[in-house]
Design a protein around this motif. Sequence first.
Motif, short mmCIF file in Angstrom:
data_model
loop_
_atom_site.label_atom_id
_atom_site.label_comp_id
_atom_site.label_asym_id
_atom_site.label_seq_id
_atom_site.Cartn_x
_atom_site.Cartn_y
_atom_site.Cartn_z
N PRO A 27 0.83 -1.20 0.00
CA PRO A 27 0.00 0.00 0.00
C PRO A 27 0.87 1.25 0.00
O PRO A 27 1.96 1.28 0.58
CB PRO A 27 -0.81 -0.11 1.29
N TYR A 28 0.38 2.29 -0.64
CA TYR A 28 1.11 3.55 -0.70
C TYR A 28 0.98 4.26 0.64
O TYR A 28 -0.11 4.41 1.19
CB TYR A 28 0.56 4.45 -1.82
N ILE A 29 2.12 4.69 1.15
CA ILE A 29 2.13 5.45 2.40
C ILE A 29 2.59 6.86 2.04
O ILE A 29 3.65 7.04 1.45
CB ILE A 29 3.09 4.83 3.42
N PRO A 30 1.79 7.87 2.36
CA PRO A 30 2.15 9.23 2.01
C PRO A 30 3.51 9.63 2.60
O PRO A 30 3.92 9.15 3.65
CB PRO A 30 1.03 10.07 2.62
N VAL A 31 4.20 10.51 1.89
CA VAL A 31 5.53 10.95 2.30
C VAL A 31 5.50 11.57 3.69
O VAL A 31 6.36 11.29 4.52
CB VAL A 31 6.11 11.96 1.26
N ALA A 32 4.50 12.38 3.98
CA ALA A 32 4.41 13.02 5.29
C ALA A 32 4.31 11.98 6.39
O ALA A 32 4.96 12.09 7.44
CB ALA A 32 3.21 13.95 5.34
N GLN A 33 3.54 10.93 6.16
CA GLN A 33 3.38 9.88 7.17
C GLN A 33 4.68 9.10 7.33
O GLN A 33 5.08 8.77 8.45
CB GLN A 33 2.25 8.94 6.77
N ARG A 35 7.72 10.24 6.82
CA ARG A 35 8.64 11.11 7.55
C ARG A 35 8.31 11.16 9.04
O ARG A 35 9.19 11.14 9.88
CB ARG A 35 8.62 12.53 6.97
N GLN A 36 7.03 11.20 9.35
CA GLN A 36 6.60 11.22 10.75
C GLN A 36 7.01 9.93 11.45
O GLN A 36 7.50 9.96 12.58
CB GLN A 36 5.09 11.42 10.81
N GLU A 37 6.83 8.79 10.79
CA GLU A 37 7.23 7.52 11.37
C GLU A 37 8.75 7.45 11.56
O GLU A 37 9.23 6.96 12.58
CB GLU A 37 6.77 6.37 10.48
N LEU A 39 10.76 10.02 11.99
CA LEU A 39 11.09 10.93 13.10
C LEU A 39 10.79 10.27 14.44
O LEU A 39 11.59 10.35 15.37
CB LEU A 39 10.30 12.24 12.97
N ALA A 40 9.66 9.58 14.53
CA ALA A 40 9.31 8.89 15.78
C ALA A 40 10.34 7.82 16.10
O ALA A 40 10.75 7.66 17.25
CB ALA A 40 7.91 8.29 15.66
N LYS A 41 10.77 7.08 15.09
CA LYS A 41 11.77 6.03 15.29
C LYS A 41 13.09 6.63 15.75
O LYS A 41 13.70 6.14 16.71
CB LYS A 41 11.97 5.25 14.00
N LEU A 42 13.53 7.69 15.10
CA LEU A 42 14.80 8.32 15.47
C LEU A 42 14.74 8.93 16.86
O LEU A 42 15.69 8.84 17.64
CB LEU A 42 15.19 9.38 14.44
N SER A 43 13.62 9.55 17.19
CA SER A 43 13.51 10.16 18.51
C SER A 43 13.46 9.10 19.60
O SER A 43 13.97 9.29 20.69
CB SER A 43 12.31 11.09 18.60
N SER A 44 12.84 7.94 19.30
CA SER A 44 12.82 6.86 20.30
C SER A 44 14.22 6.29 20.47
O SER A 44 14.61 5.91 21.58
CB SER A 44 11.84 5.77 19.90
N LEU A 45 15.01 6.24 19.41
CA LEU A 45 16.39 5.78 19.53
C LEU A 45 17.19 6.77 20.38
O LEU A 45 17.99 6.37 21.22
CB LEU A 45 17.05 5.64 18.15
N GLY A 46 16.96 8.04 20.17
CA GLY A 46 17.63 9.06 20.96
C GLY A 46 17.22 8.98 22.42
O GLY A 46 18.03 9.14 23.33
N PHE A 47 15.95 8.69 22.67
CA PHE A 47 15.45 8.57 24.03
C PHE A 47 16.08 7.38 24.73
O PHE A 47 16.49 7.48 25.88
CB PHE A 47 13.93 8.42 24.02
#
Length: 101
Positions: A27-33, A35-37, A39-47
Amino acid sequence: MESSRRENARTSSPTYKLDDEDDTYEPYIPVAQRRQEKLAKLSSLGFSATKKTAKRLQEEQQEKEDIQQEEETKKEKARKERMLLVEAQEVHMKKAADGTQ
């Protein structure tokens, strides 16, 4: 003629395969979504890295406290030994003084 119409009607109906052999659809996932995913992954790694750092600092602090506690225990033991030695010297001096008089 009528029979040929019926046959055509029956054969013209589409047939669908329900096999899962050709299941390559993503399924196609919009670019904004996406990017948001990301960002969430990177921020959880940072956390989690921040949590690890905090845990390491807490362990170091605990080690320092343990070392200080050991030093205090050693000092207290040495002080008690000195006090016992002083008391023993005083008793010895009293006995010596009583024995000479």
